[in-house]
Design an enzyme around this catalytic site. Structure first.
Site, PDB file in Angstrom:
ATOM      1  N   THR A  97     136.011   7.029   6.472  1.00 53.73           N
ATOM      2  CA  THR A  97     137.215   7.380   5.960  1.00 53.73           C
ATOM      3  C   THR A  97     137.357   7.410   4.667  1.00 53.73           C
ATOM      4  O   THR A  97     137.747   7.772   3.713  1.00 53.73           O
ATOM      5  CB  THR A  97     138.768   7.865   6.565  1.00 53.73           C
ATOM      6  OG1 THR A  97     138.952   6.257   6.885  1.00 53.73           O
ATOM      7  CG2 THR A  97     138.831   8.875   7.684  1.00 53.73           C
ATOM      8  N   LEU A 156     140.217  15.323   3.760  1.00 56.27           N
ATOM      9  CA  LEU A 156     138.767  14.681   4.095  1.00 56.27           C
ATOM     10  C   LEU A 156     138.254  15.752   6.296  1.00 56.27           C
ATOM     11  O   LEU A 156     138.886  15.980   6.484  1.00 56.27           O
ATOM     12  CB  LEU A 156     139.437  13.669   5.173  1.00 56.27           C
ATOM     13  CG  LEU A 156     140.075  12.600   3.778  1.00 56.27           C
ATOM     14  CD1 LEU A 156     139.862  10.983   4.571  1.00 56.27           C
ATOM     15  CD2 LEU A 156     138.874  12.127   2.666  1.00 56.27           C
ATOM     16  N   ARG A 201     135.748  14.343  19.419  1.00 57.15           N
ATOM     17  CA  ARG A 201     136.815  14.470  20.893  1.00 57.15           C
ATOM     18  C   ARG A 201     136.583  16.463  20.638  1.00 57.15           C
ATOM     19  O   ARG A 201     137.209  17.093  21.584  1.00 57.15           O
ATOM     20  CB  ARG A 201     137.638  14.000  20.806  1.00 57.15           C
ATOM     21  CG  ARG A 201     137.686  12.816  21.236  1.00 57.15           C
ATOM     22  CD  ARG A 201     138.649  11.838  21.062  1.00 57.15           C
ATOM     23  NE  ARG A 201     138.646  11.859  19.061  1.00 57.15           N
ATOM     24  CZ  ARG A 201     139.976  11.011  17.957  1.00 57.15           C
ATOM     25  NH1 ARG A 201     141.454  10.602  19.522  1.00 57.15           N
ATOM     26  NH2 ARG A 201     139.139  10.716  17.500  1.00 57.15           N
ATOM     27  N   GLY A 238     145.904   4.058  13.980  1.00 59.61           N
ATOM     28  CA  GLY A 238     146.522   2.600  13.805  1.00 59.61           C
ATOM     29  C   GLY A 238     148.212   2.303  13.189  1.00 59.61           C
ATOM     30  O   GLY A 238     148.596   3.112  13.369  1.00 59.61           O
ATOM     31  N   GLN A 242     129.794  13.660   1.632  1.00 57.51           N
ATOM     32  CA  GLN A 242     129.184  13.048   1.796  1.00 57.51           C
ATOM     33  C   GLN A 242     128.422  13.358   2.902  1.00 57.51           C
ATOM     34  O   GLN A 242     128.756  13.549   3.872  1.00 57.51           O
ATOM     35  CB  GLN A 242     130.713  12.594   2.907  1.00 57.51           C
ATOM     36  CG  GLN A 242     130.800  10.534   3.253  1.00 57.51           C
ATOM     37  CD  GLN A 242     131.529  10.560   4.156  1.00 57.51           C
ATOM     38  OE1 GLN A 242     132.557  11.292   5.026  1.00 57.51           O
ATOM     39  NE2 GLN A 242     132.039   9.578   5.010  1.00 57.51           N
TER      40      GLN A 242
END
Ligand code: UD1
Ligand code: CA
Length: 461
Positions: A81, A10, A17, A143, A75
């Site tokens: 994601t 990905l 950031r 996460g 994409q």
């Protein structure tokens, strides 16, 4: 034995950031783009089929990776994601029985050895999906992995997590290995009903778990390897880890690094045993260093080849040059692209060379500039010699044949040739070719006015 997974990297997100004009995953670590480190790791796992999801600055990414032998999927908008994985749907549709290793492009220091057991666990467990997790002292930003029922999991993003969920230490690392059939079936069920209005890949964990598909975390020990690089401070920390790892390998292969923490050796550099490198040296680009060389402090060497027993004294800069055996350079030398120092030649303090072929045993030890020059063997270039190679429009060549002696303070106005064995008197401005074995002196004769200074002094009084 199952077939090797296909990999999907990905790499479409901007990396906000970083606050950079350049997409995050192209920022280099030791001279090599972040995402290329991930690709190298995947190849070390034996994975050959690699897809890279590109979006933000896709032209730049495709260009940077054009020699990596990967396929790209675009994409167009970065909607999360899961949406990134969906971009590869057409490519994956014919590979339903294979497995897909999905990895965030910002894990540049993860080693293949650390990930190999994931592949084994996934195939041994016959899992639909295996995701990498780690118990972290401070999982902030990651996460969190919640076991909703025995053997059933979901991942909740930091920004959606309740205070209790935030206390969970088991964090999602951003690496997933799943059966393509199951992934493609579940992906369209991911919604963007969350605070970022993004399609989260992590939702697959809950979706597949609820469908009674076998979903398992693969737990890695906490380490810097699995921390995604999200800002420039994390980049600096990752570079430091990589530098230590790489310098240790050089030491193990027989290279002496006098202060490994202050020596920067980029990824493509090669060094042979018994070479000694002093503190504060930077070796960059495609640099090759042979055996028994010595590189003293504060040198920068880029895209250059040093053969054997080359000695570089402190504070020298060498770019795009080739230094043959037993050459000496520095201190304070600047060798620019296209310079070739032949065997045993010596170049010293405050000498600059560019596109110069400097013959065997020749010397230019002080304060000189040689550009676009061809210098034969055993030539002596006196202090302060300058080739005047540029007329404001074009560059011209200077040829100095074998065993010439160029006196100090000489200017050689190119194009010009000095024949074999000739001498040039100090302070000359040479504008015409010099015949072999001749003496050329090209300066105005000295005049002398006797008593001139005394008379001048008297006038003043
Ligand atoms: C992600 C995980 C999080 C995990 C963390 C680990 C999700 C929703 N969250 O969060 O659970 O703890 O990684 O570091 O996946 N990307 C795209 N297209 C997009 C969005 C992102 O290609 O539309 C790429 C990015 O370039 C990056 C990777 O996906 O390489 C991860 O995206 P990022 O935004 O860094 O996810 P995190 O917020 O770190
Ligand atoms: Ca990230």
């Amino acid at each position: 034995m199952k077939r090797k997974p296909i990999a999907l990297v990905l790499a479409a997100g901007k990396g906000t950031r970083f606050k950079s004009n350049l997409i995050k995953i192209l920022h280099p670590l030791l001279g090599k783009p972040m995402v290329s480190h991930v690709l190298e790791m995947l190849r070390s796992l034996g994975i050959e089929d690699i897809l890279v999801v590109v979006g933000y600055q896709k032209e730049r990414v495709i260009e940077a990776l054009q020699e990596e032998g990967v396929q790209f999927v675009v994409q167009a908008e970065q909607l999360g994601t899961a949406h990134a994985v969906l971009a590869a749907r057409d490519k994956l549709a014919s590979l339903l029985d294979r497995d897909l290793l999905i990895i965030n492009g910002d894990l540049p220091i993860l080693r293949a050895e650390s990930l190999q057991p994931l592949i084994e666990a996934h195939f041994q467990g016959n899992n639909a999906l295996t995701f990498v997790a780690a118990t972290m002292g401070n999982p902030y930003g990651f996460g969190r992995v919640v076991e909703v029922a025995p053997g059933k999991y979901k991942v909740i993003e930091e920004r959606e997590a309740s205070p209790e969920e935030k206390r969970i230490k088991l964090a999602n690392v951003g690496i997933y290995l799943g059966r393509i059939r199951d992934l493609l079936e579940a992906l369209p069920q991911v919604s963007n009903d969350n605070s970022k209005k993004e399609y989260y890949l992590t939702d697959l964990i809950e979706i597949l778990s609820c469908q009674d598909k076998k979903v398992q975390p693969f737990i890695l020990p906490e380490s810097e390897e699995i921390v995604g690089v999200n800002d420039r401070f994390e980049l600096a920390q990752a570079i430091r880890v990589l530098q230590r790892r790489r310098n240790r390998e050089f030491c193990e292969k027989g290279v002496t690094l006098l202060d490994p923490d202050s020596i920067w050796i980029e990824m493509e550099v090669e060094i042979e045993p018994d070479t000694v490198i002093w503190p504060e040296v930077i070796l960059a680009g495609r640099t090759r260093i042979g055996r028994e060389c010595e590189i003293e402090s504060f040198c920068l060497i880029r895209d250059s080849k040093l053969k054997n027993k080359v000695h570089v004294f402190p504070s020298s800069v060498i770019e795009g040059s080739c230094l043959d055996d037993e050459t000496h350079v520095g201190p304070f030398t600047h060798l620019r692209p296209g310079t070739h120092l032949r065997r045993g030649s010596r170049v010293g303090n405050f000498v600059e060379m560019k596109k110069t072929d400097f013959g065997p045993g020749s010397k230019a030890l002080h304060l000189s500039y040689l550009g676009d020059s061809k210098v034969g063997q055993r030539v002596n270039i006196g202090a302060g010699t300058i080739t005047c190679n540029y007329d404001g429009l074009k560059k011209y060549e200077t040829v100095i044949e074998d065993e010439v002696f160029v006196g100090s303070g000489t200017q050689l106005v190119a194009p010009v040739k000095v024949g074999r064995g000739a001498y040039i008197g100090a302070g000359s401005t040479i504008t015409k070719n010099v015949s072999p074995e001749a003496l050329a002196v090209a300066r105005s004769r000295q005049i002398e006015k006797k008593g001139w200074a005394r008379r001048k002094k008297r006038k003043k009084e």
